[in-house]
Design a protein around this motif. Structure first.
Motif, PDB file in Angstrom:
ATOM      1  N   LEU A 285      17.787  42.730  30.794  1.00 35.74           N
ATOM      2  CA  LEU A 285      18.876  42.729  29.963  1.00 35.74           C
ATOM      3  C   LEU A 285      19.895  44.557  29.687  1.00 35.74           C
ATOM      4  N   ARG A 286      18.541  45.524  30.131  1.00 38.03           N
ATOM      5  CA  ARG A 286      18.474  46.829  29.601  1.00 38.03           C
ATOM      6  C   ARG A 286      19.142  47.010  28.513  1.00 38.03           C
ATOM      7  N   LEU A 287      18.987  46.518  26.803  1.00 38.15           N
ATOM      8  CA  LEU A 287      19.078  46.139  25.813  1.00 38.15           C
ATOM      9  C   LEU A 287      18.530  47.723  25.493  1.00 38.15           C
ATOM     10  N   PRO A 288      18.831  48.286  24.024  1.00 44.32           N
ATOM     11  CA  PRO A 288      17.715  50.122  24.154  1.00 44.32           C
ATOM     12  C   PRO A 288      16.483  48.703  23.310  1.00 44.32           C
ATOM     13  N   ARG A 289      14.938  50.070  23.660  1.00 45.40           N
ATOM     14  CA  ARG A 289      13.806  49.549  23.065  1.00 45.40           C
ATOM     15  C   ARG A 289      13.548  49.092  21.438  1.00 45.40           C
ATOM     16  N   TRP A 290      14.509  50.002  20.166  1.00 46.54           N
ATOM     17  CA  TRP A 290      14.971  49.001  18.975  1.00 46.54           C
ATOM     18  C   TRP A 290      15.063  47.464  19.181  1.00 46.54           C
TER      19      TRP A 290
END
Length: 812
Positions: A285-290
């Motif tokens: 989903l290409r969500l941020p790594r955090w």
């Protein structure tokens, strides 16, 4: 390019914390607190001392190395002290609440409990033949002077299986219960049994309601799995939720012998697979790594709640989170420090993990995968495809590290565990990940969940087939050799394993690499082909000449106690069931010492005559006796006469049975006990034992080649024996017969003539005044083709089992 060195800086702290935790849980509250304070004080003192030394040294490489060493020593002492203090504080709480005193006094108390596990059925039935189950509980309060007093202690509740079946995880219970102390180091502080009253279930509180949210999901999952193909309906609840209640005993045994039983319990692998799927979804989903850490925490929390937050599940969740954290850190080398952090955290929070075999095995398997998984995969990729190398490397790395721990725990070896796990490993993710999703949906979308679980059932059925086929292979489960042979092979294996690990980590062989590989090959060959399977080799390494003693592999023993009776059936390395106790304490005690019996699971006393009960004190001398089961006339008050304080004493009734599983399986059943008989001899309890060799399932009715049927008769006389025969009470097949009444004429010959036992033992005193054994008895045994052993001629007689064949040794 030389490999990066492993980051082992936290290893001393983890090892020290583990050692301190293991020591503290075996101490009383004062001892554990003292240990913790000493370690913490030592850390402070060491820190001050080293700080002073460092001030005197000039800055440089030597000072820097000393500073690092000092920091790690202080850290190790501090963490070890923290683990010991945690144990001491919990033990102090037990003392302050009066719980320790209640347990030691074994006095019935009104207790409030909370179930922290689902019921687990025991293999051994109660003395009345009723199936039983245990439930792990937390003792919340006890009633003292009509007022509740908080306790907060772990215990185990023993109930009839039917009553336990109505109890679910998280429910509160109340009842009048009697407590029995457990061994030091056990997480459970007591074994609780109802004291004449049924257990009441209390109205739900907040915690109960929380756990009841997931209960319909678990039930719906088991129901939705019923349509899956093959034996998948039995495996799916276990592989997805750790619920083994649907498994048959045969499938459970097969999975154990194949080395696949870990697949049906919630482990770190389950958690890692679920976490991996979630993290992979976040990446797609290409969500941020955090987002990964909070998603991992939420996923683990929900998964633990779904499968129930038992200590083993919490441990698995923390272990399984190591891989996800290592991925988030972006450094493969971070895995081993994270493993150490995980071990330290769990031991500081709950020091009793140090004594749990599952925790030890989990840490060992994870360490193996972290240390040599990748180097071993690279090595295997030179001779096989990458996907095959990956699966084989993981199985071998884990098995290499857990094998030295499994040998003493399982008392045997699963020879084909590695190939079985290699075959099963690719199928596990196909069950665990979609199966968990189906469990979440089962209560709300049963149709969709059923379809998903049917698909999961195909790989699950294949895993069951792997377990079945593997268990049917020759010597699927074998004993590790005892004595010197076992010690030599164990040392060879450990040395070879260390050498292989060093070579793999360094990615090069040392000068002695050839020798290391040769030693490794020899050790691994010892696992694949134990010395028992090599004719003559076992005798060379551990000679056991006939007449020198019972031998280390004995299973049945007829003790030489003079003119009396005492037969011993072994159920473990240092435990047994004892039938009768002979006429005096000293011979009984000496025989059990010779046999190495330290614990008597059941003491069966056939009837009240002195030559059968006179040695009871000798049996109990320095040993723990679990329970006494007795025959004899109704008027005999065995409990009063025996005087065994704190040992349950029960009358034998026909049909009462029990079973002991493990490496030395035994099943027993009382087949005769006529309490109303006119003569005490005819009131004797006769017991049928089915003794299995090499861990094979045992049953008095299976007639399998690997089961030996043993019948003990007490002093049954001829008429009562014929009556029992005509009524079909006595077994059809008898491999080993303990001849009634020392071979006296009044014992009759009908049983010998009609059953024709393969072997008979006669317990009789040398040159006795009774003329035992009678000539007519010996003639009947000879005519039946029965091999006879007599204690007056052969002394102690012991039998070992070789694939169901009796092997005898005589002389004590």
């Amino acid at each position: 390019m030389s490999p990066r060195p492993l980051d082992l800086r936290l290893l001393p702290a983890a090892a020290g914390t583990w050692a301190a935790a293991a020591a503290a849980v075996h101490l009383d509250a004062a001892g554990a607190l003292a240990l913790g304070l000493v370690l913490l004080g030592g850390a402070v003192l060491l820190g001050v001392l080293l700080a002073a030394v460092l001030r005197l040294l000039s800055d440089g490489g030597q000072s820097r190395r000393l500073r690092q060493t000092a920091v790690h020593l202080v850290l190790a002492c501090s963490l070890a002290g923290a683990a010991a203090l945690t144990a001491g504080l919990e033990l102090s709480g037990h003392q302050e609440s009066g719980w320790d005193r209640v347990v030691e006094e074994r006095a019935p108390q009104q207790l409030t409990l909370r179930a922290i596990s689902d019921p687990r059925r025991l293999a051994e039935a109660g003395l009345d033949g009723t199936p039983r189950a245990i439930v792990e509980v937390e003792v919340l309060t006890r009633r003292e002077a009509e007022q509740p007093r908080e306790v907060e202690a772990s215990a185990v509740l023993l109930l009839e299986a039917e009553e336990a079946g109505a109890i679910h995880h998280g429910e509160r219970l109340r009842g009048l219960l009697q407590s029995t102390p457990t061994e030091p180091g056990d997480r459970a502080t007591a074994l609780l049994t109802p004291f004449g009253e049924p257990i009441d279930q209390l109205p739900p509180d907040g915690w109960t309601r929380l756990w009841r949210v997931v209960e319909p999901m678990r039930t719906a999952t088991a129901e939705a799995a019923e349509s899956a193909p093959g034996e998948a309906p039995q495996l799916l609840p276990g592989m997805v939720l750790g619920d083994r209640s649907q498994q048959s005993e045969e499938l459970t045994t097969a999975m154990q012998q194949a080395g696949l039983s870990h697949l049906t319990a919630v482990s770190g692998a389950n958690c890692a697979l679920v976490l991996g799927a979630v993290l992979a979804g976040l990446r797609l989903l290409r969500l941020p790594r955090w987002c990964s850490p909070p998603a991992a925490v939420v996923t683990l929390g929900a998964f633990v709640l779904l499968v129930h937050p038992e200590p083993s599940v919490i441990r698995a969740a923390v272990m399984g989170g190591i891989g996800a954290l290592a991925i988030f850190a972006g450094r493969g080398r971070a895995a081993f420090p994270l493993l150490c952090v995980c071990v330290i955290t769990l031991l500081v929070v709950d020091p009793w993990f140090a004594m749990e075999p599952a925790f030890v095995l989990s840490a060992a398997a994870t360490a193996g995968i972290v240390l040599i998984g990748t180097p071993l995969q690279r090595l295997l990729e030179t001779v096989m495809p990458r996907w095959a190398a990956s699966v084989l490397a993981l199985a071998c790395a884990a098995q290499l590290f857990v094998t030295p721990l499994l040998v003493p725990l399982a008392e045997g070896m699963s020879l084909y565990a590695i190939p079985a796990n290699v075959l099963a490993a690719p199928l596990v993710p196909l069950v665990t990940v979609p199966g968990t999703a189906a469990a979440v949906l089962a209560a709300w979308l049963p149709g969709l969940a059923e379809a998903m679980l049917w698909c999961c059932g195909i790989p699950a059925a294949l895993i069951a087939a792997v377990g079945r086929e593997t268990a049917d292979l020759p010597q699927a489960m074998v004993d590790w050799p005892d004595g010197g042979a076992g010690a030599v092979l164990g040392m060879l294996y450990i040395l070879a394993a260390l050498g292989l690990v060093r070579s793999l980590v360094l990615r090069r062989l040392s000068r002695s690499g050839t020798g290391v590989l040769a030693a490794a090959a020899a050790a691994l060959l010892a696992l694949v082909m134990p010395v028992q399977a090599v004719p003559g080799l076992s005798g060379l390494l551990a000679p056991t000449p006939v007449g020198s003693g019972p031998g280390e592999d004995w299973r049945i023993a007829q003790c030489d106690v003079g003119q009396g009776d005492m037969l011993v059936v072994r159920t473990g390395d240092e435990e047994a069931i004892v039938v009768d106790a002979g006429p005096a304490p000293d011979p009984a005690d000496a025989c059990l010492d010779t046999l190495g019996v330290a614990q008597v699971r059941v003491l069966v006393l056939s009837h009240e005559h002195q030559d059968h009960v006179g040695g009871v004190d000798g049996v109990a001398e320095g040993r723990k006796v679990g329970k006494v089961l007795h025959g004899g006339s109704r008027a005999w008050d065995a409990a009063a006469e025996l005087g065994l304080d704190g040992v349950p004493v029960h009358r034998a009734e026909p049909g009462v049975s029990g079973r002991v599983a493990g490496r030395m399986p035994v099943e027993w059943r009382v087949v005769h006990a006529a309490a109303e008989a006119e003569r005490p001899n005819d009131a004797s309890a006769a017991v049928h034992f089915a003794v299995s060799s090499r861990g094979a399932p045992s049953s008095p009715t299976d007639g399998g080649d690997r089961t030996v049927d043993v019948l003990t008769q007490g002093d049954l006389e001829a008429a009562e024996t014929r009556k029992a025969l005509d009524a079909g009470m006595l077994p059809e097949d008898i491999d080993l017969l303990k001849v009634s009444h020392h071979g006296a004429r009044d014992g009759g010959t009908a049983l010998i003539t009609r059953r024709r036992p393969e072997v008979a033992v006669i317990s009789v005193g040398e040159e006795n005044d009774y003329g035992h054994p009678a000539g007519v008895t010996l003639q009947a045994l000879q005519a039946a083709g029965t091999t006879v052993y007599r204690t007056d001629e052969h002394g102690l007689v012991t039998f070992s089992l070789d694939d169901g064949v009796l092997r005898v040794r005589t002389g004590g």
